[in-house]
Design an enzyme around this catalytic site. Structure first.
Site, PDB file in Angstrom:
ATOM      1  N   GLN A 171       0.879  -1.100   0.141  1.00 39.07           N
ATOM      2  CA  GLN A 171       0.093  -0.093  -0.008  1.00 39.07           C
ATOM      3  C   GLN A 171       0.995   1.351  -0.163  1.00 39.07           C
ATOM      4  O   GLN A 171       2.325   1.066   0.249  1.00 39.07           O
ATOM      5  CB  GLN A 171      -0.933  -0.225   1.090  1.00 39.07           C
ATOM      6  CG  GLN A 171      -2.287  -0.053   0.726  1.00 39.07           C
ATOM      7  CD  GLN A 171      -3.377   0.146   2.122  1.00 39.07           C
ATOM      8  OE1 GLN A 171      -2.906   0.074   3.115  1.00 39.07           O
ATOM      9  NE2 GLN A 171      -4.549   0.171   1.826  1.00 39.07           N
ATOM     10  N   GLY A 184      -4.268   2.179  -2.568  1.00 36.57           N
ATOM     11  CA  GLY A 184      -4.967   2.661  -1.742  1.00 36.57           C
ATOM     12  C   GLY A 184      -6.314   3.522  -2.012  1.00 36.57           C
ATOM     13  O   GLY A 184      -6.928   3.808  -1.252  1.00 36.57           O
ATOM     14  N   ASP A 218      -8.826   2.257  -4.137  1.00 36.38           N
ATOM     15  CA  ASP A 218      -9.181   1.120  -4.703  1.00 36.38           C
ATOM     16  C   ASP A 218     -10.112   0.997  -5.912  1.00 36.38           C
ATOM     17  O   ASP A 218      -9.631   0.266  -6.936  1.00 36.38           O
ATOM     18  CB  ASP A 218     -10.192   0.382  -3.539  1.00 36.38           C
ATOM     19  CG  ASP A 218      -9.483   0.032  -2.188  1.00 36.38           C
ATOM     20  OD1 ASP A 218      -8.426   0.752  -2.106  1.00 36.38           O
ATOM     21  OD2 ASP A 218     -10.071  -0.633  -1.409  1.00 36.38           O
ATOM     22  N   ARG A 263     -20.055   1.219  -2.673  1.00 40.19           N
ATOM     23  CA  ARG A 263     -18.963   0.340  -2.818  1.00 40.19           C
ATOM     24  C   ARG A 263     -18.730  -0.008  -4.153  1.00 40.19           C
ATOM     25  O   ARG A 263     -19.573   0.224  -5.032  1.00 40.19           O
ATOM     26  CB  ARG A 263     -19.378  -0.837  -1.906  1.00 40.19           C
ATOM     27  CG  ARG A 263     -19.354  -0.677  -0.481  1.00 40.19           C
ATOM     28  CD  ARG A 263     -18.152  -0.365   0.387  1.00 40.19           C
ATOM     29  NE  ARG A 263     -17.252  -1.407   0.144  1.00 40.19           N
ATOM     30  CZ  ARG A 263     -15.884  -1.278   0.549  1.00 40.19           C
ATOM     31  NH1 ARG A 263     -15.788  -0.181   1.219  1.00 40.19           N
ATOM     32  NH2 ARG A 263     -15.134  -2.224   0.379  1.00 40.19           N
ATOM     33  N   GLU A 315     -15.378   7.852   7.389  1.00 37.90           N
ATOM     34  CA  GLU A 315     -14.595   7.271   6.534  1.00 37.90           C
ATOM     35  C   GLU A 315     -14.267   8.320   5.189  1.00 37.90           C
ATOM     36  O   GLU A 315     -13.237   9.055   5.003  1.00 37.90           O
ATOM     37  CB  GLU A 315     -15.012   5.972   5.745  1.00 37.90           C
ATOM     38  CG  GLU A 315     -13.903   5.371   5.015  1.00 37.90           C
ATOM     39  CD  GLU A 315     -14.340   4.037   4.402  1.00 37.90           C
ATOM     40  OE1 GLU A 315     -15.485   3.581   4.442  1.00 37.90           O
ATOM     41  OE2 GLU A 315     -13.571   3.274   4.062  1.00 37.90           O
TER      42      GLU A 315
HETATM   43  C1  GLC Z   1     -10.321   0.965   1.604  1.00 38.10           C
HETATM   44  C2  GLC Z   1      -9.386   2.213   1.174  1.00 38.10           C
HETATM   45  C3  GLC Z   1      -8.011   1.938   1.624  1.00 38.10           C
HETATM   46  C4  GLC Z   1      -7.940   1.737   3.177  1.00 38.10           C
HETATM   47  C5  GLC Z   1      -8.850   0.628   3.527  1.00 38.10           C
HETATM   48  C6  GLC Z   1      -8.774   0.650   5.151  1.00 38.10           C
HETATM   49  O1  GLC Z   1      -9.825  -0.401   0.973  1.00 38.10           O
HETATM   50  O2  GLC Z   1      -9.615   2.135  -0.070  1.00 38.10           O
HETATM   51  O3  GLC Z   1      -7.131   2.966   1.105  1.00 38.10           O
HETATM   52  O4  GLC Z   1      -6.571   1.165   3.601  1.00 38.10           O
HETATM   53  O5  GLC Z   1      -9.862   0.682   3.225  1.00 38.10           O
HETATM   54  O6  GLC Z   1      -9.111   1.723   5.552  1.00 38.10           O
END
Ligand code: GLC
Length: 412
Positions: free
Chosen positions: A101, A156, A158, A191, A382
């Site tokens: 990551q 990171g 996604d 999502r 988040e």
């Molecule tokens: C999701 C995000 C990622 C993060 C993870 C945990 O997968 O895209 O960046 O590290 O959640 O928060």
């Protein structure tokens, strides 16, 4: 008001602490995530520097022999998460995922040390591990002179639109049946879609099939994209590592040279036709052709350009809350779907760090004030809908609480 929000933020970090590591949020993300942990350490540094170092040490205790620091450490079983340890099947104990990551840990370690310079020895002990990790990136992920990712999750970010061009060549038709868990925790409209998920799994199955040989993964895998986000973060991390090493009297190795070499490769990520930094699919040599969140990190690596300032102003003109993770004028913009539009507080903190270092104090302060307002009105979520300011995704999020304590909640 601020005082009680500080207390709330500390309570979130403590509540998500599982003993030596912090989960991003209970339920949705029940393990240790790499870059979340680095931000958690920064948050802890405001009230418990000792615990901050422990967070980083726990993460690096699970570094692979080749230097890779995995994106997830599965400290204990949790049925509520998919894909779990048996899907990754990396053969590590405790189990980990098989990709990495964004390498923000060196940057965060430097900030943690600044908060309490008395922990020099712990910082010094981390330096060689950070160096190994950064060298792993160069060896296993830098292709064509620029940092790449072998899976969208490695960025990171996604489900960013950036990856669609590369994912179009990934065959997800043969992954077999599986049961997602994420959509049981939060609204599915926020999502990634099922088609995206099939392809994510196909990439995991490929890695498993080659025994997680990291170099082969980059050289032979179905997906390889140059990522401006990781590229900028890695340059900055190498620079921060050189400074950190000097501060604690550790051997900086080739940290400064790595930063210099990576900077020289950046030009291939400039999309001249569109005038912005852009992700590039190395398998087809095609730009993603989207102004996206990775580009906002250019200032972090001293790679700001006048065109990017103009884009920033335009994006800010189009939304009312924080910084969108994708060009609001793009047809693929979706204000609530994860990395295709929403504003993320922790990400804003990283962008603002770059803006401030580039002397753009007004922009950095605007981003801070915007982020603070989102949290004050909506909670420690988040991420947020940048058009309406609505809190989205998981609640009581670790890195949102962390950046409240270190940045958003601190007026200058
Ligand atoms: C999701 C995000 C990622 C993060 C993870 C945990 O997968 O895209 O960046 O590290 O959640 O928060």
């Amino acid at each position: 008001m601020s005082e009680s929000l500080d207390e709330r933020a500390r309570a979130i970090l403590l509540g998500n602490d599982r003993g030596g590591y912090t989960v991003p949020t209970a339920g949705l993300y029940p393990f240790q995530w790499n870059w979340d942990s680095a931000f958690a350490a920064w948050g802890f540094s405001t009230f418990d520097p000792d615990r901050a170092w422990t967070e980083l040490e726990t993460l690096f205790a699970h570094q692979w022999p080749d230097g890779m620091v995995p994106h997830i450490v599965f400290h204990r079983d949790d049925e509520g998460y998919f894909p779990g340890p048996t899907v990754w099947s990396t053969g590590r104990t405790p189990a980990t995922s098989g990709i990495s990551q964004p390498p923000v840990a060196a940057t965060m370690a430097r900030l943690v040390l600044a908060a309490d310079p008395s922990h020099r020895e712990r910082a010094a002990a981390l330096v060689p591990k950070l160096l190994d990790w950064h060298r792993w990136w160069i060896r296993a992920r830098v292709r064509d002179g620029v940092a790449c990712i072998v899976h969208p999750w490695e960025s990171g970010r996604d489900n960013a639109f950036d990856w669609d061009v590369g994912m179009a060549n990934v065959d997800g038709s043969d992954v077999g049946p599986y049961q997602r868990r994420d959509t049981g925790h939060v609204d599915p409209s926020m999502r990634p879609t099922k088609a995206e998920y099939d392809r994510y799994l196909a990439l995991v199955q490929f890695g498993r099939g080659i025994g997680w040989d990291q170099v082969r993964l980059a050289d032979e895998g179905p997906f390889l994209m140059a990522d401006p986000g990781v590229a900028f973060i890695l340059i900055r991390a190498c620079e921060d590592l050189a400074v950190l090493a000097a501060e604690v009297g550790a051997d900086p190795g080739d940290a400064a040279e790595m930063a210099e070499g990576l900077r020289a490769g950046l030009d291939t990520l400039w999309n001249d036709a569109r005038g912005h930094w852009d992700a590039r699919d190395l398998r087809t040599d095609t730009f993603a052709n989207v102004l996206s969140s990775g580009a906002w990190l250019c200032w972090l690596a001293g790679a700001g350009r006048p065109e990017m300032e103009a884009h920033l102003a335009t994006a800010w003109g189009a939304v009312r809350h924080g910084l969108p993770t994708m060009d609001p004028a793009h047809p693929g913009f979706d204000a609530r779907r994860y990395w295709r539009g929403p504003a993320w507080p922790f990400y804003n903190a990283l962008v603002a760090m770059g803006l401030r270092d580039a002397g753009k104090d007004a922009e950095a302060e605007r981003l801070r004030a915007d982020t603070a307002a989102l949290i004050r009105n909506g909670g420690f979520n988040e991420y947020f809908d940048p058009v309406e300011g609505t809190p989205c995704g998981g609640s009581d999020f670790t890195w949102t609480a962390a950046v409240w304590l270190t940045w958003a909640g601190r007026e200058r």
